[in-house]
Design an enzyme around this catalytic site. Structure first.
Site, mmCIF file in Angstrom:
data_model
loop_
_atom_site.group_PDB
_atom_site.id
_atom_site.type_symbol
_atom_site.label_atom_id
_atom_site.label_comp_id
_atom_site.label_asym_id
_atom_site.label_seq_id
_atom_site.Cartn_x
_atom_site.Cartn_y
_atom_site.Cartn_z
ATOM 1 N N GLU A 256 35.867 50.882 46.708
ATOM 2 C CA GLU A 256 35.764 49.141 46.571
ATOM 3 C C GLU A 256 36.051 49.097 45.181
ATOM 4 O O GLU A 256 35.360 49.632 44.191
ATOM 5 C CB GLU A 256 34.085 48.742 46.787
ATOM 6 C CG GLU A 256 33.644 49.253 48.099
ATOM 7 C CD GLU A 256 34.419 48.039 49.244
ATOM 8 O OE1 GLU A 256 34.805 47.110 48.818
ATOM 9 O OE2 GLU A 256 34.110 48.424 50.339
ATOM 10 N N CYS A 293 32.064 41.906 41.617
ATOM 11 C CA CYS A 293 33.344 42.097 41.822
ATOM 12 C C CYS A 293 33.753 41.041 42.887
ATOM 13 O O CYS A 293 35.162 40.798 43.026
ATOM 14 C CB CYS A 293 33.047 43.382 42.704
ATOM 15 S SG CYS A 293 31.963 43.232 44.072
HETATM 16 P P1 NAP Z 1 33.832 52.527 36.496
HETATM 17 O O1 NAP Z 1 33.936 52.704 35.054
HETATM 18 O O2 NAP Z 1 34.966 52.826 37.361
HETATM 19 O O3 NAP Z 1 32.582 53.235 36.754
HETATM 20 C C1 NAP Z 1 32.123 53.463 38.240
HETATM 21 C C2 NAP Z 1 31.353 54.794 38.411
HETATM 22 O O4 NAP Z 1 32.395 55.683 38.505
HETATM 23 C C3 NAP Z 1 30.311 54.932 37.527
HETATM 24 O O5 NAP Z 1 29.101 55.406 38.266
HETATM 25 C C4 NAP Z 1 31.064 56.106 36.758
HETATM 26 O O6 NAP Z 1 30.151 56.775 36.168
HETATM 27 C C5 NAP Z 1 31.837 56.716 37.607
HETATM 28 N N1 NAP Z 1 32.871 57.687 37.241
HETATM 29 C C6 NAP Z 1 33.610 57.585 36.242
HETATM 30 N N2 NAP Z 1 34.457 58.355 36.231
HETATM 31 C C7 NAP Z 1 34.286 59.272 37.295
HETATM 32 C C8 NAP Z 1 34.870 60.337 37.548
HETATM 33 N N3 NAP Z 1 35.739 60.816 36.610
HETATM 34 N N4 NAP Z 1 34.428 61.163 38.596
HETATM 35 C C9 NAP Z 1 33.048 60.620 39.296
HETATM 36 N N5 NAP Z 1 32.757 59.413 38.989
HETATM 37 C C10 NAP Z 1 33.369 58.861 37.970
HETATM 38 O O7 NAP Z 1 33.527 51.177 36.743
HETATM 39 P P2 NAP Z 1 32.432 50.182 36.017
HETATM 40 O O8 NAP Z 1 32.909 49.864 34.890
HETATM 41 O O9 NAP Z 1 30.866 50.737 36.489
HETATM 42 O O10 NAP Z 1 32.501 48.839 37.025
HETATM 43 C C11 NAP Z 1 33.258 47.788 36.882
HETATM 44 C C12 NAP Z 1 34.428 47.751 37.932
HETATM 45 O O11 NAP Z 1 33.709 47.866 39.187
HETATM 46 C C13 NAP Z 1 35.133 46.491 37.980
HETATM 47 O O12 NAP Z 1 36.478 46.575 37.760
HETATM 48 C C14 NAP Z 1 34.760 45.699 39.087
HETATM 49 O O13 NAP Z 1 35.610 44.921 39.939
HETATM 50 C C15 NAP Z 1 34.395 46.902 39.891
HETATM 51 N N6 NAP Z 1 33.443 46.732 41.085
HETATM 52 C C16 NAP Z 1 33.956 46.419 42.563
HETATM 53 C C17 NAP Z 1 33.049 46.265 43.510
HETATM 54 C C18 NAP Z 1 33.473 46.016 44.865
HETATM 55 O O14 NAP Z 1 32.678 46.152 45.897
HETATM 56 N N7 NAP Z 1 34.740 46.265 45.139
HETATM 57 C C19 NAP Z 1 31.577 46.024 43.110
HETATM 58 C C20 NAP Z 1 31.396 46.083 41.782
HETATM 59 C C21 NAP Z 1 32.238 46.510 41.013
HETATM 60 P P3 NAP Z 1 29.574 56.766 34.638
HETATM 61 O O15 NAP Z 1 28.897 55.378 34.357
HETATM 62 O O16 NAP Z 1 28.519 57.859 34.258
HETATM 63 O O17 NAP Z 1 30.634 56.817 33.806
#
Ligand code: NAP
Length: 516
Positions: A256, A293
């Site tokens: 997502e 999101c």
């Molecule tokens: P993110 O930086 O991609 O992080 C998301 C999750 O992935 C965090 O728990 C992060 O952990 C983890 N992560 C990062 N690198 C990883 C790796 N190499 N291996 C495993 N896990 C890893 O996103 P965010 O900044 O938290 O969220 C913002 C984004 O989420 C926005 O772009 C938004 O559109 C999207 N979003 C989408 C939805 C949907 O349902 N489609 C819902 C909400 C948000 P750490 O925090 O420990 O780095």
């Protein structure tokens, strides 16, 4: 300083060293730390697989539903302390925190009731038995059973409560144990939620784990039969999809990701429909400071209604007090982290190559109840695209904050669909109108590009839900850049965690064996 522990292998465990800092986004002060260094994540996955899986699979759907109901009650009992954690570590207003926490408990309760309706059985049927030979005795029956591994849930920072609950509800009801990893920046509320569930002793051992802090080598220990459900940035989703262990073990992955959700105003919208449109756009821009999101990023407005829309939205935004979320008068708090603020400003710079600011001050530094320049605040910002039919940043760059862009169009369904499709697949589109032909053409013109479409006409305008509200009964997810994932939607959301098997044989015997 509070050190957030992880709950793995049935015990609370602390990683080595200080780990990452978690901040209060209003004061920019560190409020907790989380480390996963040195934790044996392979053992944690094995415990979930070997202890949690059998514990859960031994239960009927009705019994698993009862667990979800008990989880929901345990979380609700800690609602006030969780709201405080949302303020402290997420910059949430009370309303924003309730939206997250009540979304979590409501979703768990919905799946609890679904479990009850699926009844005292452990096997779900997918359709009826199909006669496959000359004799009506010889049939085939599709069944759904839990995948044998562990469901690893990796969540985004913006919904620390609901994000855990919406994924866990589907996996646990399907019969898979869960290890949930919240985004580190706002993990305090998720930690509080899991602590509430653990302290209430409502789940069998091994069924729910929590990893507070970086993912470490978690994915290196995945095995066939495990599932990864990820929510976050598209680039992180791609990294996870391409992880060597995910590929080698054939682990199922659901993504997502980002989305440039659009809302469309029909040129002939009646007054009640128009008012619902203005209310919804304002909610989507300011709720959770636009960090949803499903928030509306692109607003399609017929050219002859542009001035009216900018004036009415501006009036509402002017009345929205932004500042310290602890104050009763404040309706919008800061962004969740310094990184998010920086990323929002970078995104804004990109948007401004194709759009101009028509309401709000990008460099505003004064906010209610906060010393000037303190914290991770961003003013709500309304932009207007200069070339809305051209591909470019307004269709590509998701500014994850209180920022939306108006895209003027000619009022036709054909042009509305053509412009919205430039977003290359989104979670949700919403249409506000009263012309039946316009509504039908727009719905059908957009369905292939979206996971959900919200249609509001004058007859439902006063009861309409803002499009960003995700419902457990309906699908959440979207094609293309939104990640191609599917979550929720009642039993549909359980599909990721189930194996579909066609069983052939003696019809009456299979009915006896598989209906139990
Ligand atoms: P993110 O930086 O991609 O992080 C998301 C999750 O992935 C965090 O728990 C992060 O952990 C983890 N992560 C990062 N690198 C990883 C790796 N190499 N291996 C495993 N896990 C890893 O996103 P965010 O900044 O938290 O969220 C913002 C984004 O989420 C926005 O772009 C938004 O559109 C999207 N979003 C989408 C939805 C949907 O349902 N489609 C819902 C909400 C948000 P750490 O925090 O420990 O780095």
């Amino acid at each position: 300083m509070q050190q957030l522990e992880s709950y793995l292998g049935g015990t609370w465990q602390r990683g080595e060293g200080d780990g990452a800092s978690l901040y209060d986004p209003t004061t920019a002060q560190v409020v907790a730390r989380a480390s996963t260094r040195g934790l044996d994540l392979g053992a944690a996955l094995r415990h979930a697989r070997d202890v949690g899986g059998p514990n859960l699979r031994a239960l009927t759907f009705a019994q698993r539903g009862a667990l979800l109901a008990a989880m929901s009650k345990a979380i609700h009992a800690q609602r006030e302390s969780l709201i405080e954690m949302g303020r402290l570590n997420g910059g949430n207003t009370r309303g924003d925190a309730k939206f997250d926490i009540d979304g979590a408990t409501g979703t768990l309760m919905y799946y609890a009731q679904l479990g009850e309706s699926l009844g005292d059985r452990t096997v779900q049927h997918d359709g009826d038995a199909i006669t496959i030979g000359r004799s009506s005795r010889l049939v085939g029956q599709h069944i759904l059973t839990p995948k044998p591994g562990v469901a690893v849930h990796i969540n985004a920072f913006n919904f620390p409560a609901w994000g855990l609950a919406e994924k866990a509800a589907c996996a646990l009801l399907a019969g898979m144990p869960v290890i949930s990893k919240p985004a580190t920046a706002t993990a305090m509320m998720t930690w509080g939620l899991v602590k509430a569930v653990v302290d209430a002793e409502v789940l069998p051992e091994g069924v729910l784990g929590l990893l507070c802090g970086g993912a470490g080598d978690l994915l290196d220990h995945l095995e066939w039969g495990d599932v990864v459900a990820f929510t976050g940035a598209a680039s992180t989703g791609e990294t996870i999809r391409r992880h060597p262990r995910v590929l080698a073990a054939g682990v199922a992955v659901n993504v997502e990701a980002d989305s440039l959700n659009a809302t469309i105003l029909d040129a002939d919208a009646e007054d009640a429909t128009y008012d619902a449109f203005i209310r919804a756009v304002h909610t989507e821009m300011t709720q959770k400071a636009g960090q949803k999101c499903t928030a509306t990023r692109r607003i399609l407005v017929p050219r002859d209604r542009l001035d009216e829309v900018i004036e009415d939205l501006g009036e509402r935004l002017s009345a929205t007090v932004v500042g310290d979320p602890a104050l009763d008068t404040v309706r919008m708090g800061p962004l969740a982290s310094e990184g998010q603020l920086k990323s929002a400003h970078e995104g804004l710079t990109a948007l401004r190559t194709q759009a101009e600011v028509v309401w709000g001050e990008p460099e505003r530094r004064a906010f209610e109840g906060v010393p000037e320049g303190q914290g991770f605040f961003l003013s709500p910002l309304l932009l207007k695209a200069t070339a809305p039919t051209e591909p470019g940043p307004v269709h590509d760059v998701e500014v994850f904050g209180p920022v939306s862009t108006i895209l003027p169009y000619d009022g036709s369904a054909a042009q509305a669909a053509q412009i919205v499709r430039l977003g290359q697949g989104s979670l949700v589109a919403s249409i506000y109108g009263d012309d039946k032909d316009f509504l039908r053409d727009t719905i059908l013109g957009l369905a292939g590009w979206h996971g959900r479409i919200v249609v509001t006409d004058a007859k439902v305008a006063d009861k309409a839900l803002a499009p960003g509200m995700v419902l457990p009964h309906l699908l959440h997810g979207g094609p293309g850049r939104a990640g191609g994932g599917e979550e929720l939607g009642g039993t549909r959301g359980m599909g990721l965690y189930q194996q579909r098997t066609a069983v052939q044989g003696n019809g009456p015997l299979l009915a006896r064996l598989l209906d139990a």
